[in-house]
Design a protein around this motif. Structure first.
Motif, PDB file in Angstrom:
ATOM      1  N   ARG A 127      47.432  31.095  55.380  1.00  0.00           N
ATOM      2  CA  ARG A 127      46.091  31.652  55.602  1.00  0.00           C
ATOM      3  C   ARG A 127      45.724  32.652  54.512  1.00  0.00           C
ATOM      4  N   CYS A 128      46.706  33.423  54.030  1.00  0.00           N
ATOM      5  CA  CYS A 128      46.400  34.453  53.040  1.00  0.00           C
ATOM      6  C   CYS A 128      47.465  34.456  51.945  1.00  0.00           C
ATOM      7  N   VAL A 129      47.058  34.971  50.783  1.00  0.00           N
ATOM      8  CA  VAL A 129      47.925  34.941  49.615  1.00  0.00           C
ATOM      9  C   VAL A 129      47.693  36.201  48.804  1.00  0.00           C
ATOM     10  N   ASP A 130      48.718  36.647  48.097  1.00  0.00           N
ATOM     11  CA  ASP A 130      48.573  37.734  47.132  1.00  0.00           C
ATOM     12  C   ASP A 130      49.636  37.562  46.062  1.00  0.00           C
ATOM     13  N   ILE A 131      49.400  38.202  44.930  1.00  0.00           N
ATOM     14  CA  ILE A 131      50.293  38.080  43.791  1.00  0.00           C
ATOM     15  C   ILE A 131      50.667  39.478  43.320  1.00  0.00           C
ATOM     16  N   GLY A 146      50.616  33.313  57.480  1.00  0.00           N
ATOM     17  CA  GLY A 146      49.576  32.767  58.337  1.00  0.00           C
ATOM     18  C   GLY A 146      49.995  32.667  59.778  1.00  0.00           C
ATOM     19  N   GLU A 147      49.564  31.557  60.414  1.00  0.00           N
ATOM     20  CA  GLU A 147      49.763  31.399  61.855  1.00  0.00           C
ATOM     21  C   GLU A 147      51.215  31.228  62.258  1.00  0.00           C
ATOM     22  N   ASP A 148      52.065  30.764  61.347  1.00  0.00           N
ATOM     23  CA  ASP A 148      53.458  30.531  61.743  1.00  0.00           C
ATOM     24  C   ASP A 148      54.273  31.820  61.817  1.00  0.00           C
ATOM     25  N   THR A 149      53.635  32.963  61.609  1.00  0.00           N
ATOM     26  CA  THR A 149      54.197  34.313  61.787  1.00  0.00           C
ATOM     27  C   THR A 149      55.251  34.683  60.749  1.00  0.00           C
ATOM     28  N   SER A 150      55.429  33.892  59.714  1.00  0.00           N
ATOM     29  CA  SER A 150      56.427  34.195  58.682  1.00  0.00           C
ATOM     30  C   SER A 150      55.733  34.559  57.372  1.00  0.00           C
ATOM     31  N   LEU A 151      56.320  35.539  56.674  1.00  0.00           N
ATOM     32  CA  LEU A 151      55.844  35.929  55.348  1.00  0.00           C
ATOM     33  C   LEU A 151      56.810  35.357  54.316  1.00  0.00           C
ATOM     34  N   TYR A 152      56.271  34.647  53.329  1.00  0.00           N
ATOM     35  CA  TYR A 152      57.089  34.004  52.315  1.00  0.00           C
ATOM     36  C   TYR A 152      56.778  34.614  50.952  1.00  0.00           C
ATOM     37  N   SER A 153      57.817  34.755  50.128  1.00  0.00           N
ATOM     38  CA  SER A 153      57.610  35.121  48.727  1.00  0.00           C
ATOM     39  C   SER A 153      58.152  34.001  47.851  1.00  0.00           C
ATOM     40  N   GLU A 163      51.113  36.566  64.254  1.00  0.00           N
ATOM     41  CA  GLU A 163      50.276  35.914  63.256  1.00  0.00           C
ATOM     42  C   GLU A 163      49.857  36.882  62.153  1.00  0.00           C
ATOM     43  N   ILE A 164      49.930  36.419  60.913  1.00  0.00           N
ATOM     44  CA  ILE A 164      49.578  37.233  59.747  1.00  0.00           C
ATOM     45  C   ILE A 164      48.114  36.982  59.396  1.00  0.00           C
ATOM     46  N   LEU A 165      47.324  38.072  59.339  1.00  0.00           N
ATOM     47  CA  LEU A 165      45.897  37.957  59.077  1.00  0.00           C
ATOM     48  C   LEU A 165      45.501  38.423  57.683  1.00  0.00           C
ATOM     49  N   SER A 166      46.322  39.236  57.040  1.00  0.00           N
ATOM     50  CA  SER A 166      45.953  39.736  55.709  1.00  0.00           C
ATOM     51  C   SER A 166      47.197  40.172  54.951  1.00  0.00           C
ATOM     52  N   ILE A 167      47.128  40.082  53.629  1.00  0.00           N
ATOM     53  CA  ILE A 167      48.199  40.533  52.739  1.00  0.00           C
ATOM     54  C   ILE A 167      47.547  41.234  51.548  1.00  0.00           C
ATOM     55  N   THR A 168      48.102  42.357  51.142  1.00  0.00           N
ATOM     56  CA  THR A 168      47.648  43.011  49.918  1.00  0.00           C
ATOM     57  C   THR A 168      48.800  43.830  49.345  1.00  0.00           C
ATOM     58  N   HIS A 169      48.652  44.245  48.081  1.00  0.00           N
ATOM     59  CA  HIS A 169      49.688  45.070  47.457  1.00  0.00           C
ATOM     60  C   HIS A 169      49.089  46.394  47.013  1.00  0.00           C
ATOM     61  N   ASP A 170      49.967  47.374  46.779  1.00  0.00           N
ATOM     62  CA  ASP A 170      49.511  48.662  46.275  1.00  0.00           C
ATOM     63  C   ASP A 170      49.301  48.557  44.761  1.00  0.00           C
ATOM     64  N   LEU A 205      51.587  45.107  51.789  1.00  0.00           N
ATOM     65  CA  LEU A 205      51.126  45.478  53.117  1.00  0.00           C
ATOM     66  C   LEU A 205      50.646  44.217  53.820  1.00  0.00           C
ATOM     67  N   VAL A 206      51.118  44.027  55.044  1.00  0.00           N
ATOM     68  CA  VAL A 206      50.823  42.816  55.803  1.00  0.00           C
ATOM     69  C   VAL A 206      50.171  43.214  57.114  1.00  0.00           C
ATOM     70  N   GLY A 207      48.970  42.708  57.374  1.00  0.00           N
ATOM     71  CA  GLY A 207      48.268  42.991  58.625  1.00  0.00           C
ATOM     72  C   GLY A 207      48.525  41.901  59.643  1.00  0.00           C
ATOM     73  N   LEU A 208      48.975  42.294  60.838  1.00  0.00           N
ATOM     74  CA  LEU A 208      49.321  41.337  61.885  1.00  0.00           C
ATOM     75  C   LEU A 208      48.226  41.256  62.948  1.00  0.00           C
ATOM     76  N   ARG A 209      48.280  40.184  63.737  1.00  0.00           N
ATOM     77  CA  ARG A 209      47.339  40.011  64.839  1.00  0.00           C
ATOM     78  C   ARG A 209      47.435  41.169  65.842  1.00  0.00           C
ATOM     79  N   THR A 210      48.590  41.778  65.940  1.00  0.00           N
ATOM     80  CA  THR A 210      48.781  42.901  66.866  1.00  0.00           C
ATOM     81  C   THR A 210      48.252  44.210  66.308  1.00  0.00           C
ATOM     82  N   SER A 211      47.654  44.176  65.118  1.00  0.00           N
ATOM     83  CA  SER A 211      47.115  45.325  64.390  1.00  0.00           C
ATOM     84  C   SER A 211      48.193  46.129  63.680  1.00  0.00           C
ATOM     85  N   ASP A 212      49.475  45.822  63.897  1.00  0.00           N
ATOM     86  CA  ASP A 212      50.534  46.522  63.176  1.00  0.00           C
ATOM     87  C   ASP A 212      50.446  46.199  61.685  1.00  0.00           C
TER      88      ASP A 212
END
Length: 439
Positions: A292-296, A305-312, A329-336, A343-350
């Motif tokens: 669902r989301c990507v960052d570099i 994304g929906e499968d709840t896993s973050l991959y690099s 579920e992962i809704l957003s990804i960004t870097h500093d 930073l990874v935003g989850l469906r639970t708001s964490d």
């Protein structure tokens, strides 16, 4: 790994609302004697005489915080630069203690280095006698103390993506059928017309994601179209090129810091584009529900994304490097800005915070089930903004102090912060809201 074990592997960070008083211990009565004792205690700990019980590790912030330091502390920091940072070591996973222990540092296999002699009594007396530095002299990172709602941009339809430049303070609101361009005068108005409207030939085209180039002279958009559109923004916005993609819907875009590589995220794969030559380098397959989301960041890119896993993934070999099972579920990804932290935003708001190449991971817990989660790091690196449905939270980095919180009337679909850290823009049901950040 069970969920309980996975959850335990994260260090939980606290979001707090009041600033912590980090100078109180240095400003109490008997300050000279206490300061000298602290200097002596810290120096003793550096030379093999620990002053706390075994196992009493202190939990530190996400990364070393900028805080008001006295000259003694600056001197102690200088003496301590060759030592590993205890705040990092305390946050490592239990099984990684050996990896980050002093004995595991480079060169230890060749024997222990000879310790330097401890400072003399004259040095300790000198450090203890230095007067404290006044608050107004201490250099601190700038963080906004509050926001001021200054304008509303009437887009007319849902704003799925938004971008704001710092050089001209133009705002680009993107959605179904068109992009609207707003000049700086519209940012402080409530019913001003846009400077321009960029219509798509295909009226079914809907922009779901957009990214400004680092020089803010170009914009790339993607969405419900089999093309990625590259725009020149100056002197007037116009289409430079259309990149024929292989997927029907682009969920997310990411651009490398040198603007040479663009990643476009589709269901089950990521397209890797050479922006200078406008050619597709690779169609890289990823888990179908993990895109669902990507960052570099640097030589890695991240998907979730929906499968709840973050991959690099490695941008050179395209091999999977890491997989973090986050159970939500992962809704957003960004870097500093340093590209060291994701930073990874989850469906639970964490918010999950991971280091890009060290095995350190943290969780900032908010406890709220949400539909939309966006994260944007300020270019100065001292704070980030996260939007949770109708709420805006501005958090200081790395302390996670809540700088301000704003509630909007409708769900926030996207957000952006100008690179000069002056404006925050949020997109929602049929308009974008402009906030000026006050320091």
């Amino acid at each position: 790994m069970s969920r309980e074990k996975e959850e335990a592997s994260f260090s939980i960070l606290r979001i707090y609302d009041e600033p912590e008083d980090r100078r109180s211990e240095f400003e109490s009565p008997g300050i000279s004697s206490q300061r000298e004792l602290q200097v002596r205690s810290h120096l003793d700990s550096l030379y093999g005489m620990p002053q706390r019980p075994p196992g009493a590790l202190q939990r530190g912030p996400v990364y070393p915080a900028m805080s008001p330091l006295t000259p003694q502390q600056w001197a102690l920091q200088t003496l301590d630069r060759s030592e590993p940072q205890t705040s990092w070591l305390s946050e490592a996973e239990p099984g990684e203690a050996a990896e980050f222990s002093p004995s595991g540092l480079p060169g230890s296999e060749f024997g222990q280095p000879c310790p330097s002699p401890p400072p003399s009594e004259e040095v300790c007396s000198f450090l203890g006698a230095i007067p404290p530095v006044a608050d107004e002299v201490v250099v601190r990172q700038r963080t906004p103390r509050e926001s001021w709602k200054v304008g509303k941009l009437r887009h007319g339809k849902k704003v799925y993506a938004v971008a704001i430049s710092s050089s001209t303070h133009h705002v680009y609101t993107c959605g179904h059928g068109y992009i609207k361009v707003w000049d700086e005068s519209a940012l402080h108005a409530w019913n001003k017309a846009p400077q321009a409207q960029l219509n798509f030939q295909d009226h079914q085209n809907c922009v779901l994601t957009c990214k400004l180039f680092p020089d803010e002279q170009s914009l790339i958009t993607g969405g419900l179209s089999r093309t990625l559109t590259l725009w020149d923004l100056a002197p007037t916005p116009r289409i430079r090129a259309q990149l024929a993609s292989t997927g029907p819907m682009c969920y997310s875009l990411a651009i490398s810091s040198n603007a040479q590589i663009c990643l476009a995220c589709f269901k089950g794969f990521v397209e890797i584009w050479d922006l200078q030559n406008q050619i597709l380098i690779r169609k890289h397959e990823v888990p179908e529900y993990g895109s669902r989301c990507v960052d570099i960041a640097g030589n890695k890119f991240w998907t979730g994304g929906e499968d709840t896993s973050l991959y690099s993934w490695d941008l050179r070999s395209y091999q999977k490097l890491q997989q973090h099972n986050l159970h939500h579920e992962i809704l957003s990804i960004t870097h500093d800005p340093s590209e060291e932290w994701m930073l990874v935003g989850l469906r639970t708001s964490d918010v999950i915070i991971l280091h890009t190449h060290r095995k350190e991971k943290f969780k900032a817990v908010i406890h709220k089930y949400i539909h939309h989660h966006n994260i944007k790091f300020a270019s100065c690196g001292s704070y980030f903004v996260t939007t949770l449905d109708e709420s805006i939270h501005c958090l200081a980095a790395p302390s996670l102090q809540r700088l301000f919180q704003v509630e909007e009337a409708t769900e926030i679909l996207c957000c952006d912060v100008s690179s000069d850290n002056q404006y925050l823009v949020t997109g929602s049901k049929n308009s974008a809201t402009v906030y000026q950040l006050l320091y």
